[in-house]
Motif scaffolding. Sequence first.
Motif, PDB file in Angstrom:
ATOM      1  N   UNK A 182       0.803  -1.217   0.000  1.00 67.94           N
ATOM      2  CA  UNK A 182       0.000   0.000   0.000  1.00 67.94           C
ATOM      3  C   UNK A 182       0.844   1.280   0.000  1.00 67.94           C
ATOM      4  N   UNK A 183       2.129   1.183   0.350  1.00 68.85           N
ATOM      5  CA  UNK A 183       2.961   2.380   0.428  1.00 68.85           C
ATOM      6  C   UNK A 183       4.288   2.157  -0.281  1.00 68.85           C
ATOM      7  N   UNK A 184       4.966   3.242  -0.616  1.00 71.49           N
ATOM      8  CA  UNK A 184       6.239   3.156  -1.336  1.00 71.49           C
ATOM      9  C   UNK A 184       7.349   2.616  -0.454  1.00 71.49           C
ATOM     10  N   UNK A 185       7.378   3.038   0.808  1.00 73.44           N
ATOM     11  CA  UNK A 185       8.464   2.666   1.701  1.00 73.44           C
ATOM     12  C   UNK A 185       8.278   1.267   2.281  1.00 73.44           C
ATOM     13  N   UNK A 186       9.313   0.441   2.212  1.00 75.73           N
ATOM     14  CA  UNK A 186       9.262  -0.924   2.752  1.00 75.73           C
ATOM     15  C   UNK A 186       9.709  -0.863   4.203  1.00 75.73           C
ATOM     16  N   UNK A 187       8.830  -1.170   5.150  1.00 76.43           N
ATOM     17  CA  UNK A 187       9.147  -0.989   6.570  1.00 76.43           C
ATOM     18  C   UNK A 187       9.894  -2.172   7.162  1.00 76.43           C
ATOM     19  N   UNK A 221       9.178   2.572  -5.390  1.00 75.83           N
ATOM     20  CA  UNK A 221       9.308   1.955  -4.067  1.00 75.83           C
ATOM     21  C   UNK A 221      10.767   1.984  -3.593  1.00 75.83           C
ATOM     22  N   UNK A 222      10.954   1.923  -2.262  1.00 75.68           N
ATOM     23  CA  UNK A 222      12.302   1.984  -1.683  1.00 75.68           C
ATOM     24  C   UNK A 222      12.307   1.316  -0.320  1.00 75.68           C
ATOM     25  N   UNK A 223      13.495   1.084   0.197  1.00 81.31           N
ATOM     26  CA  UNK A 223      13.670   0.504   1.525  1.00 81.31           C
ATOM     27  C   UNK A 223      13.815   1.632   2.541  1.00 81.31           C
ATOM     28  N   UNK A 224      13.009   1.620   3.582  1.00 82.40           N
ATOM     29  CA  UNK A 224      13.089   2.671   4.593  1.00 82.40           C
ATOM     30  C   UNK A 224      14.367   2.530   5.415  1.00 82.40           C
ATOM     31  N   UNK A 225      14.716   3.603   6.129  1.00 83.62           N
ATOM     32  CA  UNK A 225      15.886   3.554   7.005  1.00 83.62           C
ATOM     33  C   UNK A 225      15.722   2.477   8.068  1.00 83.62           C
ATOM     34  N   UNK A 226      14.530   2.386   8.659  1.00 82.72           N
ATOM     35  CA  UNK A 226      14.285   1.361   9.670  1.00 82.72           C
ATOM     36  C   UNK A 226      14.385  -0.035   9.067  1.00 82.72           C
ATOM     37  N   UNK A 245      15.908   2.759  -7.035  1.00 89.36           N
ATOM     38  CA  UNK A 245      16.973   2.958  -6.059  1.00 89.36           C
ATOM     39  C   UNK A 245      16.581   2.250  -4.772  1.00 89.36           C
ATOM     40  N   UNK A 246      17.549   1.826  -3.992  1.00 87.06           N
ATOM     41  CA  UNK A 246      17.259   1.233  -2.686  1.00 87.06           C
ATOM     42  C   UNK A 246      16.751   2.306  -1.719  1.00 87.06           C
ATOM     43  N   UNK A 247      17.082   3.583  -1.989  1.00 87.10           N
ATOM     44  CA  UNK A 247      16.656   4.721  -1.168  1.00 87.10           C
ATOM     45  C   UNK A 247      15.541   5.491  -1.863  1.00 87.10           C
ATOM     46  N   UNK A 248      14.903   6.362  -1.091  1.00 88.09           N
ATOM     47  CA  UNK A 248      13.891   7.273  -1.622  1.00 88.09           C
ATOM     48  C   UNK A 248      14.593   8.471  -2.239  1.00 88.09           C
ATOM     49  N   UNK A 249      14.618   8.543  -3.562  1.00 88.45           N
ATOM     50  CA  UNK A 249      15.319   9.631  -4.248  1.00 88.45           C
ATOM     51  C   UNK A 249      14.508  10.921  -4.272  1.00 88.45           C
ATOM     52  N   UNK A 250      13.285  10.889  -3.732  1.00 90.43           N
ATOM     53  CA  UNK A 250      12.433  12.072  -3.755  1.00 90.43           C
ATOM     54  C   UNK A 250      12.365  12.758  -2.392  1.00 90.43           C
ATOM     55  N   UNK A 255      20.657   9.359   1.906  1.00 90.91           N
ATOM     56  CA  UNK A 255      20.618   7.988   1.398  1.00 90.91           C
ATOM     57  C   UNK A 255      20.857   7.014   2.556  1.00 90.91           C
ATOM     58  N   UNK A 256      19.898   6.923   3.491  1.00 98.08           N
ATOM     59  CA  UNK A 256      20.118   6.107   4.688  1.00 98.08           C
ATOM     60  C   UNK A 256      20.286   4.620   4.409  1.00 98.08           C
ATOM     61  N   UNK A 257      19.553   4.076   3.450  1.00 93.84           N
ATOM     62  CA  UNK A 257      19.671   2.643   3.182  1.00 93.84           C
ATOM     63  C   UNK A 257      21.054   2.310   2.635  1.00 93.84           C
ATOM     64  N   UNK A 258      21.510   3.079   1.642  1.00 96.94           N
ATOM     65  CA  UNK A 258      22.879   2.896   1.138  1.00 96.94           C
ATOM     66  C   UNK A 258      23.888   3.022   2.278  1.00 96.94           C
ATOM     67  N   UNK A 259      23.738   4.061   3.074  1.00 98.61           N
ATOM     68  CA  UNK A 259      24.715   4.346   4.123  1.00 98.61           C
ATOM     69  C   UNK A 259      24.795   3.213   5.133  1.00 98.61           C
ATOM     70  N   UNK A 260      23.650   2.728   5.591  1.00 92.82           N
ATOM     71  CA  UNK A 260      23.637   1.673   6.604  1.00 92.82           C
ATOM     72  C   UNK A 260      24.125   0.344   6.036  1.00 92.82           C
ATOM     73  N   UNK A 261      23.608  -0.040   4.888  1.00 92.82           N
ATOM     74  CA  UNK A 261      23.959  -1.339   4.325  1.00 92.82           C
ATOM     75  C   UNK A 261      25.435  -1.407   3.928  1.00 92.82           C
ATOM     76  N   UNK A 262      25.913  -0.396   3.213  1.00 95.10           N
ATOM     77  CA  UNK A 262      27.295  -0.447   2.740  1.00 95.10           C
ATOM     78  C   UNK A 262      28.291  -0.275   3.879  1.00 95.10           C
TER      79      UNK A 262
END
Length: 306
Positions: A182-187, A221-226, A245-250, A255-262
């Motif tokens: 239902x939402x863009x961000x994957x919780x 759609x993107x992966x949320x920071x949480x 993108x793995x992050x929300x470019x809008x 870029x929290x997902x990139x930052x945390x994962x990498x």
Amino acid sequence: MPEYRAHFDATVSFVNGGGLEATGFRLDLPSAELSEAEIGRLFISHLGLALVGDVTLRGLSIVEEQHRGSRGVDAAAPAAGAPGAATRRRIVDLSHRIRAGLVTYPGLPEPVITPHLTRDASHAIYAPGTEFAMDVITMIGNTGTYLDSPYHRYADGGDLSSLALDTLVDLPAEVFHLADADSRGIPAEVFSDRALAGTAVLLHTGWDRYFGTPAYASSAPFLTEAGAQQLVDAGVTLVGIDSLNIDDTESGGARPAHSLLLAAGIHVVEHLTGLDALPARGARFTAAPPAVEGFGTFPVRAYAVL
């Protein structure tokens, strides 16, 4: 092979008092031949409930529908080598084709392919009847389906040449089918019911259907920071997504997902395609880039073996 899910409402009572109501529940099934009682037991197993006194299902229907990864289904499925188990290997290509002029991400340069040695020119070099073509491709590393190494985000992070092959090849795949979200961000909550350590977590959003069109670049759609933090805490090896993108470019430049994962040494694969063909679990995933020194991203031939 077709996959099936049960749709129902449920009432659960516990032997030590209390109860639980569920409406519009959907549950993966190992086959379409289960009885109502068997589906009730799978429902209890999926939720991890204890001290259950009674389960009542209402409005039960069994439909042919792709699995989402319900717990308890694997135990009821045929074991490898058992009657009814799959015996033939199937390879699913999960990569977009690269061609001259391909737009992967708006604003980034498109691949340019030019000849270094044409077949006609090679006639003057090789023996009669022998000819070769050699071509030059100029492209940014972020082209097609590609992998991000830590160096992409961090100056002191490992580059492509530093990545161990056992973190790129034949990884157990945990696929999350989220095309109807239902939402863009994957919780983070999406990942709470699976053991994910050492796996390739693949996020199927269905956004790959827009790849190569203007629609691909907006509302993706993107992966949320949480969600990213949940995957770091779970100890995953790789995260892939079939979106822009793995992050929300809008949401600005963060870029929290990139930052945390990498930062955690977790590889990121973006612009996958064809994830709808994979089961929720059981596939093996590979996405290996060339070992280029001083380089952070590069296209991969990503695929899964079923």
